[in-house]
Write a protein that holds these residues in place. Structure first.
Motif, PDB file in Angstrom:
ATOM      1  N   TRP A  48       0.831  -1.197   0.000  1.00 55.18           N
ATOM      2  CA  TRP A  48       0.000   0.000   0.000  1.00 55.18           C
ATOM      3  C   TRP A  48       0.871   1.255   0.000  1.00 55.18           C
ATOM      4  O   TRP A  48       1.922   1.289   0.655  1.00 55.18           O
ATOM      5  CB  TRP A  48      -0.907   0.010   1.219  1.00 55.18           C
ATOM      6  CG  TRP A  48      -2.020  -0.989   1.146  1.00 55.18           C
ATOM      7  CD1 TRP A  48      -2.347  -1.783   0.083  1.00 55.18           C
ATOM      8  CD2 TRP A  48      -2.949  -1.309   2.185  1.00 55.18           C
ATOM      9  NE1 TRP A  48      -3.423  -2.568   0.386  1.00 55.18           N
ATOM     10  CE2 TRP A  48      -3.821  -2.304   1.671  1.00 55.18           C
ATOM     11  CE3 TRP A  48      -3.143  -0.854   3.478  1.00 55.18           C
ATOM     12  CZ2 TRP A  48      -4.854  -2.839   2.414  1.00 55.18           C
ATOM     13  CZ3 TRP A  48      -4.179  -1.388   4.233  1.00 55.18           C
ATOM     14  CH2 TRP A  48      -5.024  -2.372   3.705  1.00 55.18           C
ATOM     15  N   PRO A  49       0.452   2.311  -0.703  1.00 56.01           N
ATOM     16  CA  PRO A  49       1.242   3.555  -0.787  1.00 56.01           C
ATOM     17  C   PRO A  49       1.064   4.413   0.462  1.00 56.01           C
ATOM     18  O   PRO A  49       0.482   5.499   0.411  1.00 56.01           O
ATOM     19  CB  PRO A  49       0.658   4.235  -2.034  1.00 56.01           C
ATOM     20  CG  PRO A  49      -0.772   3.792  -2.059  1.00 56.01           C
ATOM     21  CD  PRO A  49      -0.762   2.365  -1.551  1.00 56.01           C
ATOM     22  N   CYS A  50       1.569   3.928   1.570  1.00 51.29           N
ATOM     23  CA  CYS A  50       1.378   4.618   2.853  1.00 51.29           C
ATOM     24  C   CYS A  50       2.686   5.163   3.417  1.00 51.29           C
ATOM     25  O   CYS A  50       2.798   5.398   4.618  1.00 51.29           O
ATOM     26  CB  CYS A  50       0.738   3.664   3.865  1.00 51.29           C
ATOM     27  SG  CYS A  50      -0.859   3.004   3.347  1.00 51.29           S
ATOM     28  N   PHE A  51       3.668   5.337   2.543  1.00 53.19           N
ATOM     29  CA  PHE A  51       4.968   5.800   3.003  1.00 53.19           C
ATOM     30  C   PHE A  51       5.400   7.027   2.200  1.00 53.19           C
ATOM     31  O   PHE A  51       5.135   7.130   1.004  1.00 53.19           O
ATOM     32  CB  PHE A  51       6.017   4.692   2.861  1.00 53.19           C
ATOM     33  CG  PHE A  51       5.682   3.451   3.633  1.00 53.19           C
ATOM     34  CD1 PHE A  51       6.085   3.306   4.945  1.00 53.19           C
ATOM     35  CD2 PHE A  51       4.943   2.430   3.050  1.00 53.19           C
ATOM     36  CE1 PHE A  51       5.770   2.166   5.665  1.00 53.19           C
ATOM     37  CE2 PHE A  51       4.619   1.290   3.758  1.00 53.19           C
ATOM     38  CZ  PHE A  51       5.034   1.162   5.073  1.00 53.19           C
ATOM     39  N   LYS A  52       6.042   7.956   2.878  1.00 53.15           N
ATOM     40  CA  LYS A  52       6.582   9.144   2.232  1.00 53.15           C
ATOM     41  C   LYS A  52       8.097   9.112   2.324  1.00 53.15           C
ATOM     42  O   LYS A  52       8.656   8.700   3.342  1.00 53.15           O
ATOM     43  CB  LYS A  52       6.053  10.413   2.913  1.00 53.15           C
ATOM     44  CG  LYS A  52       4.553  10.633   2.773  1.00 53.15           C
ATOM     45  CD  LYS A  52       4.125  11.910   3.485  1.00 53.15           C
ATOM     46  CE  LYS A  52       2.635  12.173   3.324  1.00 53.15           C
ATOM     47  NZ  LYS A  52       2.213  13.400   4.056  1.00 53.15           N
ATOM     48  N   ARG A  53       8.750   9.548   1.257  1.00 52.10           N
ATOM     49  CA  ARG A  53      10.207   9.604   1.260  1.00 52.10           C
ATOM     50  C   ARG A  53      10.667  11.029   1.538  1.00 52.10           C
ATOM     51  O   ARG A  53      10.195  11.974   0.910  1.00 52.10           O
ATOM     52  CB  ARG A  53      10.765   9.124  -0.082  1.00 52.10           C
ATOM     53  CG  ARG A  53      10.581   7.627  -0.298  1.00 52.10           C
ATOM     54  CD  ARG A  53      11.234   7.170  -1.578  1.00 52.10           C
ATOM     55  NE  ARG A  53      11.114   5.735  -1.753  1.00 52.10           N
ATOM     56  CZ  ARG A  53      11.598   5.072  -2.797  1.00 52.10           C
ATOM     57  NH1 ARG A  53      12.240   5.729  -3.751  1.00 52.10           N
ATOM     58  NH2 ARG A  53      11.450   3.767  -2.880  1.00 52.10           N
ATOM     59  N   TRP A  54      11.594  11.164   2.475  1.00 50.36           N
ATOM     60  CA  TRP A  54      12.119  12.462   2.871  1.00 50.36           C
ATOM     61  C   TRP A  54      13.605  12.523   2.551  1.00 50.36           C
ATOM     62  O   TRP A  54      14.372  11.644   2.934  1.00 50.36           O
ATOM     63  CB  TRP A  54      11.898  12.693   4.370  1.00 50.36           C
ATOM     64  CG  TRP A  54      10.451  12.889   4.716  1.00 50.36           C
ATOM     65  CD1 TRP A  54       9.514  11.925   4.902  1.00 50.36           C
ATOM     66  CD2 TRP A  54       9.776  14.137   4.892  1.00 50.36           C
ATOM     67  NE1 TRP A  54       8.291  12.476   5.188  1.00 50.36           N
ATOM     68  CE2 TRP A  54       8.418  13.844   5.197  1.00 50.36           C
ATOM     69  CE3 TRP A  54      10.177  15.467   4.832  1.00 50.36           C
ATOM     70  CZ2 TRP A  54       7.475  14.834   5.434  1.00 50.36           C
ATOM     71  CZ3 TRP A  54       9.231  16.459   5.076  1.00 50.36           C
ATOM     72  CH2 TRP A  54       7.908  16.146   5.367  1.00 50.36           C
ATOM     73  N   LEU A  55      13.997  13.577   1.850  1.00 52.62           N
ATOM     74  CA  LEU A  55      15.391  13.796   1.484  1.00 52.62           C
ATOM     75  C   LEU A  55      15.980  14.864   2.402  1.00 52.62           C
ATOM     76  O   LEU A  55      15.439  15.971   2.505  1.00 52.62           O
ATOM     77  CB  LEU A  55      15.496  14.246   0.021  1.00 52.62           C
ATOM     78  CG  LEU A  55      16.871  14.730  -0.461  1.00 52.62           C
ATOM     79  CD1 LEU A  55      17.886  13.597  -0.418  1.00 52.62           C
ATOM     80  CD2 LEU A  55      16.763  15.307  -1.869  1.00 52.62           C
TER      81      LEU A  55
END
Length: 289
Positions: free
Chosen positions: A19-26
């Protein structure tokens, strides 16, 4: 179930189902970052706005983190009706929806209980008949013939096992009081090959409690290419019934690390050390040796 346990279960379920429940942080360190491409970028408040296409040459100190978004999970869960079964409120059971008959709940025992169990187990004698160390209680099991007969009686269950066995029945995890317990120790890259607990020997319900570390268990649908990996969390319980018991094999892969999510929703590669599993089963009618 504690909030931390519920969050951990939600993160694991989202990862298992894709499921698309993750965010990527740079995160970028202080300094200059070379850019390439015909597009442009500029900062607008707290947002980095990109127009067109722009490439960044990231410094070695830059880091990318994957964080769990609980709100996205709740929205996804609401739209996936039927994929994940609603757990009974009385026991707050977590069901792994992709595998019918698999019942899973994190936090089945406390940290204090885990420490007591490990001390009692390590104080008993280990068998080295297999590549991994094991302890059999109630009945020994013939791994070659895949059977149990009357000559394999191993005495009564120890007090800690009797207490857990009774709890499994009292709380509805198993229908019949278990009379056989196997303790498996897995160290480093040790695992167990895919198998189904012998249906001729053991009754339907098979319950496993995991201690010390979280390791993945891989389930494979028989006569199919379907494969699902479920992280069996430390102090969790997994119960195989129905299809999960008879139509899916299960295994612990031979590998040195586990890819797990921490309490902040970040995926991290963790080196395996030691896992102990307690598997409770009810034997069927036995034949004489």
């Amino acid at each position: 179930m504690t909030d931390d346990a519920a969050d951990s279960a939600a993160r694991n379920l989202a990862g298992q189902l894709g499921w698309p429940c993750f965010k990527r942080w740079l995160t970028l360190p202080d300094g200059r970052v070379p850019t390439f491409g015909s597009g442009s970028l500029f900062v607008n408040g707290d947002d980095l706005v990109v127009k067109g296409e722009k490439s960044l040459q990231l410094p070695s100190a830059a880091s990318v983190e994957e964080r769990f978004d609980p709100e996205k999970f709740r929205r996804q869960l609401a739209t996936e009706a039927g994929v994940v079964s609603d757990p009974p409120e009385a026991s707050r059971v977590q069901r792994a929806g992709e595998i019918p008959g698999l019942i899973y709940r994190p936090g089945f025992i406390t940290e204090e209980d885990e420490a007591k169990l490990v001390a009692l187990i390590d104080g008993a004698e280990w068998s080295t008949e297999l590549r991994r160390r094991v302890q059999h209680y109630g009945w020994r099991y013939d791994y070659t013939q895949r059977q149990i007969d009357e000559s394999m009686r191993a005495g009564e269950l120890p007090a800690w096992a009797r207490e857990l066995a009774q709890r499994l029945v009292d709380e509805g995890w198993m229908q019949d009081l278990p009379d056989q317990v196997i303790v498996n120790e897995y160290c480093g890259n040790q695992g167990i090959s895919r198998h189904i607990d012998q249906p001729r020997v053991f009754a339907e319900y098979v319950a496993t409690i995991s201690l010390l570390e979280t390791w993945g268990m891989v389930f494979r649908r028989r006569n199919s290419k379907r494969k699902v990996e479920i992280p069996l969390e430390r102090r969790s319980i997994a119960v195989l019934t129905g299809d999960a018991r008879y139509k899916w094999t299960h295994e612990i892969p031979n590998r040195k690390t586990e890819l797990l999510m921490d309490q902040h929703g970040k995926r991290r590669r963790v080196v395996r050390s030691r896992r102990i599993s307690l598997t409770f089963r009810k034997t069927r009618q036995r034949r004489n040796a």
